[in-house]
Design a protein around this motif. Sequence first.
Motif, short mmCIF file in Angstrom:
data_model
loop_
_atom_site.label_atom_id
_atom_site.label_comp_id
_atom_site.label_asym_id
_atom_site.label_seq_id
_atom_site.Cartn_x
_atom_site.Cartn_y
_atom_site.Cartn_z
N PHE A 19 0.88 -1.24 0.17
CA PHE A 19 -0.03 -0.07 -0.02
C PHE A 19 0.98 1.05 0.06
N ALA A 64 -10.45 4.47 4.64
CA ALA A 64 -10.68 3.27 5.28
C ALA A 64 -10.85 2.07 4.44
N GLU A 118 -7.80 0.61 2.93
CA GLU A 118 -7.04 -0.01 3.75
C GLU A 118 -7.80 -1.34 3.89
N ARG A 119 -8.94 -1.74 3.75
CA ARG A 119 -9.70 -2.86 3.90
C ARG A 119 -9.26 -3.61 2.52
N HIS A 159 -6.56 -3.39 0.79
CA HIS A 159 -5.13 -3.59 0.80
C HIS A 159 -4.98 -4.90 1.75
N SER A 160 -5.77 -4.85 2.96
CA SER A 160 -5.84 -6.22 3.99
C SER A 160 -6.15 -7.30 2.97
N ARG A 197 -1.02 7.07 6.21
CA ARG A 197 -2.16 6.16 5.94
C ARG A 197 -1.41 4.96 5.47
N ALA A 198 -0.70 5.04 4.20
CA ALA A 198 -0.18 3.92 3.46
C ALA A 198 1.01 3.54 4.11
N HIS A 199 1.46 2.09 4.08
CA HIS A 199 2.34 1.41 4.48
C HIS A 199 3.76 1.78 4.03
#
Length: 232
Positions: free
Chosen positions: A35, A189, A192-193, A195-196, A213-215
């Motif tokens: 991400f 959000a 993020e979901r 990406h998960s 918020r990104a990795h």
Amino acid sequence: MALIALQSISKIFTRGDEEIRAIDALSLTIEPGEFIAITGASGSGKSTLLYILGLLDTPSSGRYLLDGSPTEEISDDRRAELRNRFMGFVFQSFHLLPRASALRNVMMPLVYAGAYGASVPDAEQRSRAEAALATVGLADRMQHLPNELSGGQRQRVAIARALVNSPKLLFADEPTGNLDSRSGKDILALFERLHSAGVTVIMVTHDPAIAQRAHRRLVLGDGKLLEDTRAA
């Protein structure tokens, strides 16, 4: 094997006698499932890089390997096929068809897939589009036209459209730029979901708070990669 490998990529535009290096000898490797936020000042080359990564533009020099395969010499038709099958795109301005329902908008990549030898039956097009809209929380808005939806809901439709072909890569160019702060948080959000769930997300933003918020955060300046940092 890296999902993306850029090897000394440059993109040069000419304006009269002036040469503008939008991307300047940039090298980069991206692994599956990352991400990433691409950030930097206006004119730093963020969107140009995203468009090259998404096969919407071609570099002037250097090599771009996608899943280990070079992309510089492939035809426009092959580029379009790769975008349709393996990539999803979310833009600041949504780019929805105004006279088509949310469901029909999300179905469009599946309709176009037939042009690349991957025809999808009508019933499957509908069921996959319905599932994508349910994923983004719009199961009850499928028959609404874009002008009957809020900005945040329209962006969710755009994300569902980007996801309907189960892409390996999701590209987002300033996806919260036209949204209020609450809708923007909801969209982040959702990313993020996704990406998960294993989707590789590459997002351009001018906002450092959103980039955090990104990795992984890539900072560009004058077409060069100035910083490449990962979350602890």
